[in-house]
Design an enzyme around this catalytic site. Sequence first.
Site, PDB file in Angstrom:
ATOM      1  N   ASN A 170      51.845  59.261  51.893  1.00  0.00           N
ATOM      2  CA  ASN A 170      51.808  60.509  51.306  1.00  0.00           C
ATOM      3  C   ASN A 170      52.601  61.525  52.141  1.00  0.00           C
ATOM      4  O   ASN A 170      52.117  61.761  53.237  1.00  0.00           O
ATOM      5  CB  ASN A 170      50.705  61.103  50.981  1.00  0.00           C
ATOM      6  N   HIS A 204      53.993  62.583  42.113  1.00  0.00           N
ATOM      7  CA  HIS A 204      53.698  62.818  43.658  1.00  0.00           C
ATOM      8  C   HIS A 204      52.922  61.477  44.239  1.00  0.00           C
ATOM      9  O   HIS A 204      51.988  60.960  43.427  1.00  0.00           O
ATOM     10  CB  HIS A 204      52.610  64.041  43.731  1.00  0.00           C
ATOM     11  N   CYS A 225      50.470  69.464  48.313  1.00  0.00           N
ATOM     12  CA  CYS A 225      51.194  68.490  47.736  1.00  0.00           C
ATOM     13  C   CYS A 225      51.979  68.903  46.363  1.00  0.00           C
ATOM     14  O   CYS A 225      52.903  68.259  45.735  1.00  0.00           O
ATOM     15  CB  CYS A 225      50.177  66.966  47.178  1.00  0.00           C
TER      16      CYS A 225
END
Length: 329
Positions: free
Chosen positions: A286, A256, A116
Amino acid sequence: MEVQRAKISAVGHFLPEDRLTNFDLEKLVETNDEWIRTRTGISERRILKDPDKATSYMATKAAQEALDAAGVSAEEIDIVIVATVTPDYMFPATACLVQEKLGAKNAFAFDISAACSGFIYALTTGASFIQGRTANKVLVIGADKMSSILDYTDRTTCILFGDGAGAVLLEASEDETGVIDSIHYTEGDVNCGLYQPAGGSLRPATHETVDARMHSIRQDGRAVFKKATMGMADVSSEIMKKNNLTADDVAWLVPHQANLRIIDATANRMGISSEKVMINIGRYGNTTAATIPLCLYDWKDQLNKGDNLVLAAFGGGFTWGAVYVKWSL
């Protein structure tokens, strides 16, 4: 020779049309819409269902949109960097496939694997080539087809992720805007709190690994949540202090999109209000390396030249970091 700054001169994105809502997931695993929303902030996510399309397809679409927005041809690109943990193949690199699909015949290409945190790692890497005057135009892409490595019987992971891609074009800045500073950290995840157990050289694919669903994501949710909350909040505060930025100086936090509670904790640590935080996790989930560039795309019309942005991420590895960008468009 004075260091030359790299600016973001264009952004692009790609999202699959198919949506997987929380109500759809209720039919697959023991969960419900309220439970997912209150704990993650996610309502739906996009899924690339076509089995013949993979990460390079999405990455190419996002990159082409960025090129079109900038009025730049693919042949002008010097470097293509793709941040991903769901490459089309173990090799060649997904960036090599994107380079060919775009027709960027004068560019060299490579992947970055930092989960990520991949996009901010790639952004800093791409900017360094321009800062060092060894490249003029760099495509930085974050793209992941997370649905390809999810176990849709595991309710702890399948509710979290979606598919998507975002891209930025980096060019030399003519003024004081651009990528100003970055801070990155790594802490080797020897306990495998977030990982894909099989498919690498340690555990190559076998009937046993496939039957045991070892090619899907596994995570220790509590441990990762604690690490991510602390990591993103700390590094975001750190980059502000390093660059003498107050909460009033920061126009936007670009976090994020892993969990709404992690985002809130980061904003609180920075002392900024929720009105200055980019949040689209509710619509996309996500998307791993794609979350930050997708935020930049969604908010591009609200950004003004000279705005101070703090990009922050935490990912498997463990990897985390923050990038200070003064917006150029």
